[in-house]
Design a protein around this motif. Structure first.
Motif, PDB file in Angstrom:
ATOM      1  N   VAL A 161      -8.683  -1.290  -6.508  1.00 58.16           N
ATOM      2  CA  VAL A 161      -8.223  -1.065  -5.137  1.00 58.16           C
ATOM      3  C   VAL A 161      -6.937  -1.850  -4.929  1.00 58.16           C
ATOM      4  O   VAL A 161      -6.794  -2.975  -5.403  1.00 58.16           O
ATOM      5  CB  VAL A 161      -9.299  -1.473  -4.104  1.00 58.16           C
ATOM      6  CG1 VAL A 161      -9.695  -2.928  -4.248  1.00 58.16           C
ATOM      7  CG2 VAL A 161      -8.822  -1.198  -2.684  1.00 58.16           C
ATOM      8  N   ALA A 162      -5.975  -1.222  -4.241  1.00 66.61           N
ATOM      9  CA  ALA A 162      -4.659  -1.833  -4.058  1.00 66.61           C
ATOM     10  C   ALA A 162      -4.082  -1.384  -2.723  1.00 66.61           C
ATOM     11  O   ALA A 162      -4.560  -0.445  -2.086  1.00 66.61           O
ATOM     12  CB  ALA A 162      -3.721  -1.427  -5.198  1.00 66.61           C
ATOM     13  N   GLY A 163      -3.023  -2.070  -2.291  1.00 69.06           N
ATOM     14  CA  GLY A 163      -2.338  -1.710  -1.067  1.00 69.06           C
ATOM     15  C   GLY A 163      -1.410  -0.523  -1.257  1.00 69.06           C
ATOM     16  O   GLY A 163      -1.161  -0.078  -2.388  1.00 69.06           O
ATOM     17  N   PRO A 164      -0.853   0.001  -0.171  1.00 69.06           N
ATOM     18  CA  PRO A 164      -0.037   1.215  -0.243  1.00 69.06           C
ATOM     19  C   PRO A 164       1.395   0.974  -0.699  1.00 69.06           C
ATOM     20  O   PRO A 164       2.080   1.932  -1.067  1.00 69.06           O
ATOM     21  CB  PRO A 164      -0.055   1.724   1.196  1.00 69.06           C
ATOM     22  CG  PRO A 164      -0.182   0.481   2.027  1.00 69.06           C
ATOM     23  CD  PRO A 164      -1.071  -0.431   1.224  1.00 69.06           C
ATOM     24  N   GLU A 165       1.856  -0.289  -0.680  1.00 63.32           N
ATOM     25  CA  GLU A 165       3.264  -0.582  -0.931  1.00 63.32           C
ATOM     26  C   GLU A 165       3.452  -1.428  -2.190  1.00 63.32           C
ATOM     27  O   GLU A 165       2.627  -2.294  -2.489  1.00 63.32           O
ATOM     28  CB  GLU A 165       3.858  -1.352   0.248  1.00 63.32           C
ATOM     29  CG  GLU A 165       3.744  -0.629   1.577  1.00 63.32           C
ATOM     30  CD  GLU A 165       4.034  -1.570   2.729  1.00 63.32           C
ATOM     31  OE1 GLU A 165       5.086  -1.393   3.368  1.00 63.32           O
ATOM     32  OE2 GLU A 165       3.218  -2.475   2.984  1.00 63.32           O
ATOM     33  N   VAL A 166       4.544  -1.182  -2.878  1.00 60.94           N
ATOM     34  CA  VAL A 166       4.898  -1.965  -4.064  1.00 60.94           C
ATOM     35  C   VAL A 166       6.032  -2.923  -3.702  1.00 60.94           C
ATOM     36  O   VAL A 166       7.055  -2.508  -3.157  1.00 60.94           O
ATOM     37  CB  VAL A 166       5.332  -1.058  -5.229  1.00 60.94           C
ATOM     38  CG1 VAL A 166       5.718  -1.906  -6.441  1.00 60.94           C
ATOM     39  CG2 VAL A 166       4.213  -0.085  -5.604  1.00 60.94           C
ATOM     40  N   PHE A 167       5.825  -4.207  -3.998  1.00 66.68           N
ATOM     41  CA  PHE A 167       6.847  -5.231  -3.809  1.00 66.68           C
ATOM     42  C   PHE A 167       7.149  -5.885  -5.149  1.00 66.68           C
ATOM     43  O   PHE A 167       6.269  -5.947  -6.018  1.00 66.68           O
ATOM     44  CB  PHE A 167       6.351  -6.351  -2.882  1.00 66.68           C
ATOM     45  CG  PHE A 167       6.052  -5.947  -1.469  1.00 66.68           C
ATOM     46  CD1 PHE A 167       7.003  -6.111  -0.468  1.00 66.68           C
ATOM     47  CD2 PHE A 167       4.814  -5.428  -1.126  1.00 66.68           C
ATOM     48  CE1 PHE A 167       6.724  -5.757   0.846  1.00 66.68           C
ATOM     49  CE2 PHE A 167       4.523  -5.074   0.176  1.00 66.68           C
ATOM     50  CZ  PHE A 167       5.481  -5.232   1.165  1.00 66.68           C
ATOM     51  N   GLY A 168       8.354  -6.427  -5.303  1.00 66.79           N
ATOM     52  CA  GLY A 168       8.560  -7.432  -6.323  1.00 66.79           C
ATOM     53  C   GLY A 168       7.947  -8.729  -5.806  1.00 66.79           C
ATOM     54  O   GLY A 168       7.936  -8.979  -4.598  1.00 66.79           O
TER      55      GLY A 168
END
Length: 248
Positions: free
Chosen positions: A184-191
């Motif tokens: 399970v993960a969040g909707p956004e990708v960050f560095g």
């Protein structure tokens, strides 16, 4: 259905207990404060009596290499023995996305040991791996701080809210055992460096973030995708900026 939640008074555990009760299940929080100690085995047989499902969302009080390994090995072994004796038919454990790729870190070696014990127990099981929680973002920044400088690589991450993690664990717990891993993960990708800058900007923190590809993540080196889930991950909806604004 009776679901025992080991670590049921903590951040995820308390949310999980509440969510399961809202769904009509008998969710029982189990922690030292409720008379259940997985390190000694105290109270385990009693709390597991009549429970088809047990969920372990507990965490070690120490992240030092030796104590954290001792905690997960001992508590997991005690829990699995008690679960087998009680006739539990589904063991669920909460872990971290990328655990198997972060073995330079003593904490993640211990989490891998926990996962392996659960999978090798012979009991029907599910491992839920979550990306780092929104609530831990400040901890990531703190661990990477030297003076007024935060050093982090640009490795990518999909942080997730604790409410969404609790929801995913609840779905898994009341479903059929997958005998494998659910991510399970969040909707956004960050560095990671970008995430740190967002945290500091959102809290008016004057520290400076330096992008350093050699910077360690809780003792482990990172490739670009080390912290990302696989393509089949469940993606939550809550966004980090919205959560951060609510905290302010």
């Amino acid at each position: 259905m009776k679901v025992v939640v080991i670590g049921g008074t903590g951040l995820i555990g308390s949310k999980l207990v509440a969510r399961l009760r809202e769904q009509g299940h008998e969710a029982v929080p189990a922690a030292p404060g409720t008379g259940v100690d997985t390190l000694t085995g105290e109270g385990l047989a009693e709390v597991l009596r009549g429970a088809p499902v047990v969920v372990d969302v507990s965490n070690s009080p120490s992240f030092e290499d030796g104590p954290v390994m001792e905690f997960f090995r001992t508590s997991t072994a005690n829990l699995l023995k008690a679960a087998a004796d009680a006739g539990v038919t589904h063991v669920v454990a909460l872990s971290v996305v990328g655990t198997d790729r972060l073995q330079e870190s003593g904490y993640f070696r211990a989490k891998q040991a926990q996962e392996d014990l659960v999978k090798d127990s012979g009991l029907p099981c599910s491992i839920v791996r979550a990306t780092q929680f929104f609530e831990f973002a400040k901890g990531i920044v703190a661990a990477a701080t030297e003076g007024d400088t935060v050093r982090l690589p640009a490795a990518r991450i999909r942080p997730v809210g604790s409410d969404d993690v609790a929801a995913a664990v609840a779905r898994t717990a009341v479903g059929a055992p997958v005998d494998g891993v659910v991510e399970v993960a969040g909707p956004e990708v960050f560095g990671l460096d970008e995430l740190a800058r967002t945290v500091l900007a959102g809290t008016d923190d004057p520290r400076t973030v330096v992008t350093d590809p050699r910077a360690r993540y809780f003792g482990a080196g990172l490739a670009e995708t080390t912290l990302l889930p696989g393509p089949g991950a469940q993606l939550a909806e809550a966004r980090f900026a919205d959560w951060l604004a609510q905290q302010a």
